[in-house]
Design a protein around this motif. Structure first.
Motif, PDB file in Angstrom:
ATOM      1  N   SER A   1       4.575   5.695  12.394  1.00 13.15           N
ATOM      2  CA  SER A   1       5.757   5.390  11.599  1.00 13.15           C
ATOM      3  C   SER A   1       5.408   5.225  10.123  1.00 13.15           C
ATOM      4  O   SER A   1       6.051   5.802   9.234  1.00 13.15           O
ATOM      5  CB  SER A   1       6.411   4.111  12.141  1.00 13.15           C
ATOM      6  OG  SER A   1       7.561   3.776  11.414  1.00 13.15           O
ATOM      7  N   LEU A   2       4.345   4.471   9.856  1.00  8.82           N
ATOM      8  CA  LEU A   2       3.942   4.231   8.468  1.00  8.82           C
ATOM      9  C   LEU A   2       3.410   5.495   7.795  1.00  8.82           C
ATOM     10  O   LEU A   2       3.538   5.651   6.581  1.00  8.82           O
ATOM     11  CB  LEU A   2       2.897   3.122   8.410  1.00  8.82           C
ATOM     12  CG  LEU A   2       3.433   1.712   8.622  1.00  8.82           C
ATOM     13  CD1 LEU A   2       2.297   0.718   8.781  1.00  8.82           C
ATOM     14  CD2 LEU A   2       4.334   1.302   7.470  1.00  8.82           C
ATOM     15  N   PHE A   3       2.816   6.389   8.565  1.00  4.30           N
ATOM     16  CA  PHE A   3       2.335   7.655   7.991  1.00  4.30           C
ATOM     17  C   PHE A   3       3.498   8.440   7.398  1.00  4.30           C
ATOM     18  O   PHE A   3       3.420   8.944   6.264  1.00  4.30           O
ATOM     19  CB  PHE A   3       1.623   8.485   9.061  1.00  4.30           C
ATOM     20  CG  PHE A   3       1.244   9.861   8.596  1.00  4.30           C
ATOM     21  CD1 PHE A   3       0.153  10.053   7.758  1.00  4.30           C
ATOM     22  CD2 PHE A   3       1.988  10.973   8.991  1.00  4.30           C
ATOM     23  CE1 PHE A   3      -0.195  11.332   7.314  1.00  4.30           C
ATOM     24  CE2 PHE A   3       1.645  12.247   8.566  1.00  4.30           C
ATOM     25  CZ  PHE A   3       0.546  12.423   7.727  1.00  4.30           C
ATOM     26  N   PHE A   4       4.597   8.553   8.137  1.00  6.09           N
ATOM     27  CA  PHE A   4       5.739   9.302   7.629  1.00  6.09           C
ATOM     28  C   PHE A   4       6.508   8.507   6.578  1.00  6.09           C
ATOM     29  O   PHE A   4       7.141   9.102   5.694  1.00  6.09           O
ATOM     30  CB  PHE A   4       6.645   9.740   8.786  1.00  6.09           C
ATOM     31  CG  PHE A   4       6.096  10.925   9.524  1.00  6.09           C
ATOM     32  CD1 PHE A   4       6.235  12.198   9.013  1.00  6.09           C
ATOM     33  CD2 PHE A   4       5.397  10.758  10.710  1.00  6.09           C
ATOM     34  CE1 PHE A   4       5.705  13.302   9.671  1.00  6.09           C
ATOM     35  CE2 PHE A   4       4.859  11.851  11.379  1.00  6.09           C
ATOM     36  CZ  PHE A   4       5.015  13.123  10.861  1.00  6.09           C
ATOM     37  N   LEU A   5       6.442   7.178   6.637  1.00  7.44           N
ATOM     38  CA  LEU A   5       6.996   6.389   5.545  1.00  7.44           C
ATOM     39  C   LEU A   5       6.251   6.701   4.251  1.00  7.44           C
ATOM     40  O   LEU A   5       6.860   6.843   3.184  1.00  7.44           O
ATOM     41  CB  LEU A   5       6.897   4.894   5.855  1.00  7.44           C
ATOM     42  CG  LEU A   5       7.321   3.957   4.724  1.00  7.44           C
ATOM     43  CD1 LEU A   5       8.795   4.139   4.380  1.00  7.44           C
ATOM     44  CD2 LEU A   5       7.042   2.494   5.096  1.00  7.44           C
ATOM     45  N   ALA A   6       4.925   6.830   4.340  1.00  4.61           N
ATOM     46  CA  ALA A   6       4.123   7.142   3.158  1.00  4.61           C
ATOM     47  C   ALA A   6       4.536   8.493   2.568  1.00  4.61           C
ATOM     48  O   ALA A   6       4.699   8.630   1.343  1.00  4.61           O
ATOM     49  CB  ALA A   6       2.642   7.143   3.517  1.00  4.61           C
ATOM     50  N   LEU A   7       4.719   9.506   3.421  1.00  2.43           N
ATOM     51  CA  LEU A   7       5.138  10.823   2.933  1.00  2.43           C
ATOM     52  C   LEU A   7       6.533  10.750   2.311  1.00  2.43           C
ATOM     53  O   LEU A   7       6.800  11.383   1.276  1.00  2.43           O
ATOM     54  CB  LEU A   7       5.118  11.835   4.074  1.00  2.43           C
ATOM     55  CG  LEU A   7       3.748  12.157   4.678  1.00  2.43           C
ATOM     56  CD1 LEU A   7       3.898  13.181   5.801  1.00  2.43           C
ATOM     57  CD2 LEU A   7       2.780  12.683   3.616  1.00  2.43           C
ATOM     58  N   ALA A   8       7.415   9.984   2.941  1.00  2.95           N
ATOM     59  CA  ALA A   8       8.764   9.841   2.402  1.00  2.95           C
ATOM     60  C   ALA A   8       8.746   9.152   1.044  1.00  2.95           C
ATOM     61  O   ALA A   8       9.493   9.521   0.127  1.00  2.95           O
ATOM     62  CB  ALA A   8       9.642   9.061   3.378  1.00  2.95           C
ATOM     63  N   VAL A   9       7.891   8.150   0.899  1.00  3.72           N
ATOM     64  CA  VAL A   9       7.800   7.429  -0.368  1.00  3.72           C
ATOM     65  C   VAL A   9       7.252   8.331  -1.468  1.00  3.72           C
ATOM     66  O   VAL A   9       7.675   8.246  -2.630  1.00  3.72           O
ATOM     67  CB  VAL A   9       6.937   6.161  -0.200  1.00  3.72           C
ATOM     68  CG1 VAL A   9       6.560   5.569  -1.548  1.00  3.72           C
ATOM     69  CG2 VAL A   9       7.689   5.128   0.630  1.00  3.72           C
TER      70      VAL A   9
ATOM     71  N   ILE B   1       0.827  -1.204   0.000  1.00  2.00           N
ATOM     72  CA  ILE B   1       0.000   0.000   0.000  1.00  2.00           C
ATOM     73  C   ILE B   1       0.863   1.256   0.000  1.00  2.00           C
ATOM     74  O   ILE B   1       0.648   2.184  -0.785  1.00  2.00           O
ATOM     75  CB  ILE B   1      -0.939  -0.004   1.224  1.00  2.00           C
ATOM     76  CG1 ILE B   1      -1.987  -1.121   1.070  1.00  2.00           C
ATOM     77  CG2 ILE B   1      -1.632   1.350   1.371  1.00  2.00           C
ATOM     78  CD1 ILE B   1      -2.792  -1.367   2.317  1.00  2.00           C
ATOM     79  N   VAL B   2       1.878   1.282   0.860  1.00  2.00           N
ATOM     80  CA  VAL B   2       2.711   2.485   0.976  1.00  2.00           C
ATOM     81  C   VAL B   2       3.582   2.667  -0.268  1.00  2.00           C
ATOM     82  O   VAL B   2       3.562   3.712  -0.917  1.00  2.00           O
ATOM     83  CB  VAL B   2       3.582   2.424   2.245  1.00  2.00           C
ATOM     84  CG1 VAL B   2       4.596   3.561   2.258  1.00  2.00           C
ATOM     85  CG2 VAL B   2       2.701   2.506   3.486  1.00  2.00           C
ATOM     86  N   SER B   3       4.353   1.633  -0.620  1.00  2.00           N
ATOM     87  CA  SER B   3       5.275   1.763  -1.747  1.00  2.00           C
ATOM     88  C   SER B   3       4.549   1.658  -3.084  1.00  2.00           C
ATOM     89  O   SER B   3       4.985   2.243  -4.071  1.00  2.00           O
ATOM     90  CB  SER B   3       6.358   0.684  -1.669  1.00  2.00           C
ATOM     91  OG  SER B   3       7.159   0.866  -0.529  1.00  2.00           O
ATOM     92  N   GLY B   4       3.445   0.904  -3.116  1.00  2.00           N
ATOM     93  CA  GLY B   4       2.726   0.713  -4.357  1.00  2.00           C
ATOM     94  C   GLY B   4       1.744   1.821  -4.651  1.00  2.00           C
ATOM     95  O   GLY B   4       1.969   2.662  -5.528  1.00  2.00           O
ATOM     96  N   VAL B   5       0.649   1.868  -3.911  1.00  2.00           N
ATOM     97  CA  VAL B   5      -0.411   2.838  -4.193  1.00  2.00           C
ATOM     98  C   VAL B   5       0.062   4.271  -3.947  1.00  2.00           C
ATOM     99  O   VAL B   5      -0.039   5.140  -4.821  1.00  2.00           O
ATOM    100  CB  VAL B   5      -1.659   2.532  -3.338  1.00  2.00           C
ATOM    101  CG1 VAL B   5      -2.741   3.577  -3.592  1.00  2.00           C
ATOM    102  CG2 VAL B   5      -2.190   1.139  -3.642  1.00  2.00           C
ATOM    103  N   ILE B   6       0.588   4.515  -2.758  1.00  2.00           N
ATOM    104  CA  ILE B   6       1.010   5.878  -2.413  1.00  2.00           C
ATOM    105  C   ILE B   6       2.228   6.287  -3.236  1.00  2.00           C
ATOM    106  O   ILE B   6       2.341   7.431  -3.688  1.00  2.00           O
ATOM    107  CB  ILE B   6       1.284   5.976  -0.906  1.00  2.00           C
ATOM    108  CG1 ILE B   6      -0.028   5.727  -0.135  1.00  2.00           C
ATOM    109  CG2 ILE B   6       1.880   7.329  -0.544  1.00  2.00           C
ATOM    110  CD1 ILE B   6       0.128   5.668   1.356  1.00  2.00           C
ATOM    111  N   GLY B   7       3.142   5.340  -3.451  1.00  2.00           N
ATOM    112  CA  GLY B   7       4.307   5.635  -4.284  1.00  2.00           C
ATOM    113  C   GLY B   7       3.917   5.992  -5.703  1.00  2.00           C
ATOM    114  O   GLY B   7       4.517   6.881  -6.324  1.00  2.00           O
ATOM    115  N   ALA B   8       2.900   5.310  -6.241  1.00  2.00           N
ATOM    116  CA  ALA B   8       2.426   5.635  -7.594  1.00  2.00           C
ATOM    117  C   ALA B   8       1.915   7.069  -7.652  1.00  2.00           C
ATOM    118  O   ALA B   8       2.144   7.788  -8.644  1.00  2.00           O
ATOM    119  CB  ALA B   8       1.323   4.660  -8.008  1.00  2.00           C
TER     120      ALA B   8
END
Length: 437
Positions: A330-338, A275-282
């Motif tokens: 943690s995952l919220f800021f990972l999403a922003l970083a991605v 979800i983070v690297s795939g959807v949000i990264g896209a």
């Protein structure tokens, strides 16, 4: 002169590709990009179960996942790209896809560390022919203004690959084991390779260039020297290489971080990573391409400003991901970083296509990968693995948190080098579009 004459006549004798056909080719190339990154990132997702089964250290896995892959990927990328600048890019890409998909399947059969390393080498051999021919084809399907968006859409494929590969592999690993996961992700690529070869037409070389632009094939040494004299190419290549340490360091070790620090299951890691690297990264990829295209029409330097800002922003976001105590924060800021990390890719690849001449574009992308991947993928993955083993006696499983600080910091330096490269982009584009003397 004969080669240039042949290339010029090719522009006239072949019918131009329609916008509908260009969009179809982009869609299929995006699917191939998805398969590329699904296969490439699979070992990172499954590091811990592979480690337990094959009894290998983090250092060995980091080297196999980094240098074991990048050694062949980078070194073979140059001759394959040179081939792609001269020959049928569809055939090269189809064969490459079939090879890396087959080697991904064979990874699931590995019984020891050397067999694992061999199959990883094989994936690198196949994927060496994946990126540069795709970029070269798109440069003949879309105008310079449209190219950042087209390459960003292509890069979305990498995020979709992470999403599909992570979720599928996490589920299959949890229920059937890591070996079955490699088979499930690798098999579809063989069918797609045949489909691509039969349904996508090779575009005309230099179709989007002014008639005066040179389409002559230069010797390898002259091609390399031309690119190295393009100062934007040099700054962006060095900056992108340092940014690669950030990208691949986190890409390789985030799954292990989530397991060791937040104690998530294989399926949870796969779902969150997807979800983070795939959807949000896209979304980040599309955002970067949109901004570079829109702002670049006003000032061409924005094609480089966008990736520069994206690189610098991601450093503090990654640090927050590492040190916040709860998994959701943690995952919220990972999403922003991605999002920030993903936004730099499409515009960067578009710059390489616009500062190189018609018959050196596949080579330009491959030269960047040749320089950047040993630094980014090799150092990023291997450095974190090495730091983990050094810090393990003192910090235990928490060592991975402190090891990942190092790749986060490299993003700041990479962004600064992108910014320096923006000073030369306009002059370098003019040089690339000029006729030969």
């Amino acid at each position: 002169m004969a080669a240039e004459t042949t290339a010029s006549s090719e522009r006239i004798s072949q019918p131009p590709v329609s916008s509908r056909e260009a969009h179809y080719a982009l869609a299929v190339l995006t699917v191939i990009s998805a398969l590329n990154y699904a296969d490439r990132g699979l070992l990172s997702l499954l590091l811990d179960p592979v480690k337990r089964d094959l009894h290998v250290t983090d250092t060995a896995l980091g080297l196999i996942n980094g240098f074991g892959f990048v050694l062949f990927y980078s070194f073979l990328g140059l001759p394959i790209a040179r081939w792609a600048d001269r020959s049928d890019r569809r055939f090269i890409l189809a064969v490459s896809l079939a090879v890396w998909s087959a080697m991904t399947c064979l990874t699931g059969l590995a019984r020891g560390v050397w067999q694992l390393a061999f199959t990883r080498f094989g994936v690198g051999v196949g994927e060496a022919g994946g990126v540069a021919p795709s970029h070269s084809m798109l440069s003949d399907l879309y105008t310079k203004d449209e190219l950042p968006r087209a390459l960003s859409i292509l890069t979305v494929g990498s995020r979709l690959g992470v999403l599909i590969g992570s979720v599928l592999a996490g589920y299959v690993d949890q229920h059937y084991g890591w070996r079955a996961a490699f088979l499930a992700v690798g098999l579809p690529g063989i069918a797609v390779a045949l489909f691509f070869r039969l349904t996508v037409r090779e575009p005309v070389r230099g179709a989007m260039e002014p008639a005066r632009a040179s389409a002559k094939i230069l010797p390898v040494v002259q091609t390399t020297l031309f690119l190295l004299r393009q100062r934007s190419f040099v700054f962006i290549t060095i900056g992108g290489s340092l940014m690669g340490i950030t990208v691949y360091g986190f890409q390789s070790w985030v799954p292990a971080f989530l397991r060791r620090i937040h104690h998530l299951s294989s399926f949870q890691v796969g779902a969150y990573q997807g979800i983070v690297s795939g959807v949000i990264g896209a979304g980040g990829v599309l955002l970067g391409g949109f901004l570079a295209e829109r702002l670049g029409k006003r000032d061409v330097r924005w094609r480089v400003y966008v990736p520069a800002l994206a690189c610098m922003i991601c450093c503090p976001l990654y640090l927050l991901f590492l040190f916040l105590p709860t998994v959701f924060a943690s995952l919220f800021f990972l999403a922003l970083a991605v999002i920030a990390t993903s936004a730099y890719l499409g515009p960067t690849f578009a710059v390489y296509q616009t500062v190189s001449k018609v018959r050196m574009r596949a080579f330009a992308s491959a030269l960047f990968l040749f320089i950047g991947n040993p630094i980014g993928l090799g150092v990023g993955s291997g450095l974190v693995g090495w730091l983990n083993d050094r810090l393990l006696p003192r910090y235990g499983d928490v060592a991975v948190r402190y090891s990942l600080v190092a790749p986060a910091v490299f993003a700041l330096v990479g962004g600064a080098l992108f910014w320096l490269g923006s000073r030369y982009i306009e002059a370098d584009i003019a040089t690339a579009s000029a006729p030969d003397d």
